[in-house]
Design a protein around this motif. Sequence first.
Motif, PDB file in Angstrom:
ATOM      1  N   GLY A 190       4.935  69.124  65.454  1.00 45.96           N
ATOM      2  CA  GLY A 190       3.965  68.359  64.674  1.00 45.96           C
ATOM      3  C   GLY A 190       4.468  68.038  63.286  1.00 45.96           C
ATOM      4  O   GLY A 190       5.624  67.646  63.080  1.00 45.96           O
ATOM      5  N   THR A 191       3.616  68.238  62.297  1.00 55.14           N
ATOM      6  CA  THR A 191       3.990  67.926  60.915  1.00 55.14           C
ATOM      7  C   THR A 191       4.999  68.912  60.347  1.00 55.14           C
ATOM      8  O   THR A 191       5.600  68.662  59.306  1.00 55.14           O
ATOM      9  N   ASP A 194      11.235  69.524  61.859  1.00 54.91           N
ATOM     10  CA  ASP A 194      12.393  69.128  61.066  1.00 54.91           C
ATOM     11  C   ASP A 194      13.603  69.111  61.991  1.00 54.91           C
ATOM     12  O   ASP A 194      13.588  69.715  63.067  1.00 54.91           O
ATOM     13  N   GLU A 409      11.756  66.061  51.590  1.00 53.31           N
ATOM     14  CA  GLU A 409      10.855  65.156  50.875  1.00 53.31           C
ATOM     15  C   GLU A 409      10.980  65.274  49.365  1.00 53.31           C
ATOM     16  O   GLU A 409       9.993  65.408  48.641  1.00 53.31           O
TER      17      GLU A 409
END
Length: 450
Positions: A190-191, A194, A409
């Motif tokens: 999911g989120t 990586d 990010e």
Amino acid sequence: MTQTPSLDTLTHALLAAARRAGADTADAMAVASTSLSIDTRAGALEQAERSEGTEIGLRVLVGKRQACVSGSDLREETMDTMAERAVAMARLAPEDPHCGLADPAQLAESWDIAALDLADIGSEPEAAALQEAALACEAAAAAVPGVDQIEGTSAGFGRTAIHLAASNGFSGGYTRTGHMLSASAITGTGTAMDRDHCYEHRIYAADLPSPEDVGTRAGTRAAARSGAKRPPSGRFPVLYDERASTSLIGHLLSAANGAAIARGSSWLIGKMGEAILPAGLSLIEEPHRARISGSKPFDAEGLATRSSAIIENGHLARWVLDLASARKLGLESTRNAARGTSAPPSPSVSNVTLTPGTASREDLLRDMGTGLLVTSLIGSTINPNNGDYSRGASGFWVENGQIAYPVHECTIAGNLLDMLHRLTPANDAQDHKSHRIPSLLVEGLTLAGA
């Protein structure tokens, strides 16, 4: 079945067609390529591709006007049509006072292809062997603890033969091969997902790491990214890992490109002879390294390649020039022309080596204290006129000289002229790479993270 003419024969046939069509001068290029790639996923074959083909390209000059055409139809009548269209296009093209072939006195007269060792003759693998390697690579990556899935693995082979001929008397060609293995692994879901990868390429199959090694490295790199988060914002030292440092030197090479200098769009304009890197560091172009993918005996205009410094003892020593950009700047070509079949030559570097440091990457990590270790870069905002730099990055946050946790990010910002003045190289450059650049520590960059 009609036998395909040799590349030498094709280029000279194109030149003859150009003469018949009314060209004043011309050069021609023929490229024969073979590629085979196998992709696997979830323990099974996902895709298999094989391609073979020959492309031809012709550049004609009518006075100071030029035009290029290309195609894959090798029939004589088609080459006549190509030449006629090219000449018609050239007559309508705007004049370019700087275009033109090399003077015969500038041309390479001899070269030693064998010494460059660019082709692994007879090494084309069977598709079944590539599939076996890709599956072994995938299994090794999946076996690493912390890896949740494999995005994909690939094994491939390529062979390219080129021949260049021109109406100034030049004629020459060579063949190069390449063997490839790659794997991409994912950690998390999911989120929290990586990924990282491992890609390996060699001219000789015998020099390629084993599928198990490639897969394990991909899996280990991905697993290390588990739980990545944004780093703090502020001003910190940044260590570009050897996998990412090439991009930093790539920005320097782009700014030294003669086409950019001639356009007036480079942050290196007016810097010739000035210090760009710290004292003691040189950036040397080495086009004759054996078994290296960027090596070549001559450039795309038939000039003999040679080793020379782009940066010497920290100072900018030369631009990267083909004939046209050199003429625009009132200089001599640095033998850096490159081209495909459908466009005229343009400046490009081959192999480059940056002077290595004496410290290991671990030494630089220890010395940086607190900062960012960059292993991957995405996006690029580079102001070509002043060198302002901004790139997305991921890697690892370092505290007290030790890796603390993975990060993603975030954005790195600075100015390339300032950054290059403040870099410190490690000693971990990979000898098999065309751009032999070690990890680079740069002090005082701005990070935008959490």
